[in-house]
Design an enzyme around this catalytic site. Structure first.
Site, PDB file in Angstrom:
ATOM      1  N   GLN A  70      74.998  40.207  58.832  1.00 42.33           N
ATOM      2  CA  GLN A  70      74.375  39.858  60.120  1.00 42.33           C
ATOM      3  C   GLN A  70      72.866  39.631  59.947  1.00 42.33           C
ATOM      4  O   GLN A  70      72.064  40.041  60.781  1.00 42.33           O
ATOM      5  CB  GLN A  70      74.653  40.951  61.150  1.00 42.33           C
ATOM      6  N   SER A  71      72.503  38.966  58.873  1.00 38.82           N
ATOM      7  CA  SER A  71      71.081  38.744  58.585  1.00 38.82           C
ATOM      8  C   SER A  71      70.422  37.812  59.614  1.00 38.82           C
ATOM      9  O   SER A  71      70.876  36.683  59.816  1.00 38.82           O
ATOM     10  CB  SER A  71      70.950  38.129  57.190  1.00 38.82           C
ATOM     11  N   ASN A  72      69.347  38.293  60.219  1.00 42.79           N
ATOM     12  CA  ASN A  72      68.556  37.437  61.112  1.00 42.79           C
ATOM     13  C   ASN A  72      67.826  36.363  60.321  1.00 42.79           C
ATOM     14  O   ASN A  72      67.635  35.237  60.793  1.00 42.79           O
ATOM     15  CB  ASN A  72      67.527  38.272  61.875  1.00 42.79           C
TER      16      ASN A  72
END
Ligand SMILES: *Cc1c(COP(=O)(O)O)cnc(C)c1O
Length: 329
Positions: A70-72
């Site tokens: 879930q890397s921004n």
């Protein structure tokens, strides 16, 4: 000055959440870097302005980067790459790379943007540098031009985005905004170190704050101290006018059980912050950092100080973790 692409809506506002400030008993301001853009918003876009300018200069047609599932940062890279007509390849860390990633939060946005996602195990992720270099070599062999961006966009060049953010705050203070005086301390979430490095260098260079308190969300203090010093050295090599950093305190007291995993107390505070201010924090980064700020306030360590909380974004990460809030709501 280094080349930079204007990808974000600047300056972001500095706001004073009155009821939240009163509840904490802190002279609190919030720099809204969650508002740097649309779906690509957050702190990463300030780094990408420099990194993608360099990619463009090299004639790159494809960007390779990495992060947690879930890397921004991966999401911002995917969306901005799409806007620039660049292909993106994302190496994303997940405990079960053979399972399809759920179409939610940042992953949904990555997929919408057309990014190529390569799921890798936490063990493989340790060699992310080599994996990305290999992917770059393959693309080059096929006649393409890849540009590799490290985790979080955190290298010397990316950190210049936060040096520039401090220059932006200096201009806001000069206009009399946020009380017009420097802050005593800037508090923010630290995940790969680039924001801390740029903020500490820029806060001193532009006399924005005497202290930067970087709330670690994963690694311990010693690890981050080493990482951030390395990034600051690289940034100074690119911009020799940068002198000594502001007093940098890496604080790992709010990192919680693991990366991406928050405590029930941190989630309760995310809820309280939303209800007292309308500000939405996330359980991976900003909720932990603000919870650390809250602890400092409770211990009286912020009394009489002008405090700036750097809201670095992260909303899609919250939306991917809705179920963990069931007990708090
Ligand atoms: C990446 C990120 C951070 C941490 O910034 P680093 O420069 O990687 O330390 C903080 N908040 C949010 C929302 C992020 O996505």
């Amino acid at each position: 000055m280094r080349k930079r692409l204007a990808l974000s809506h600047l300056p972001t506002p500095i706001q004073r959440p009155q009821r939240l400030a009163e509840a904490l008993g802190v002279d609190l301001y919030v720099k809204r870097d969650d508002m740097t853009a649309g779906a690509e918003a957050g702190n990463k876009i300030r780094k990408l302005e420099y990194l993608l300018a360099a990619a463009r200069e090299e004639g790159a047609g494809c960007v390779i980067t990495c992060g947690g599932l879930q890397s921004n940062h991966a999401r911002a890279t995917a969306l901005v790459s799409a806007s620039l007509g660049l292909r993106s390849v994302l190496f994303l860390r997940t405990s079960d790379p053979s399972a399809a990633a759920p179409l939610e939060g940042n992953v949904l946005l990555d997929r919408l943007a057309g990014a190529e996602i390569r799921l890798i195990s936490p063990e493989a992720y340790r060699d992310r540098g080599a994996l990305m270099a290999e992917a770059a070599a393959e693309i080059r062999a096929a006649g393409g031009r890849p540009y590799v961006i490290p985790e979080g966009g955190s290298n010397g060049l990316g950190a210049l985005g936060y040096v520039r953010a401090m220059e932006e705050i200096r201009k806001q203070l000069d206009l009399g905004l946020a009380g017009g005086k420097p802050f005593d301390v800037i508090v923010h979430a630290c995940g790969s170190g680039g924001t801390a490095a740029g903020t500490a260098l820029g806060a001193a260079r532009y006399e924005v704050a005497g202290e930067v308190r970087s709330m670690a969300v994963c690694e311990d203090r010693a690890t981050f101290a080493r990482i951030v010093v390395g990034i600051m050295d690289d940034a100074r090599a690119l911009e020799p006018r940068l002198g000594s950093p502001a007093h940098l305190v890496i604080d790992d007291s709010a990192k919680g059980p693991a990366y991406g995993v928050s405590t029930p107390e941190q989630r309760a505070r995310i809820l309280q912050v939303a209800r007292l201010s309308g500000l939405v924090l996330d359980p991976v980064y900003t909720g932990k950092a603000f919870s650390g700020l809250w602890d400092l306030a409770e211990r009286g360590e912020l009394s009489g100080k002008r405090v700036l909380f750097l809201h670095t974004g992260g909303l899609p990460g919250l939306l991917a973790q809705g179920a963990t809030f069931a007990d708090a709501l």
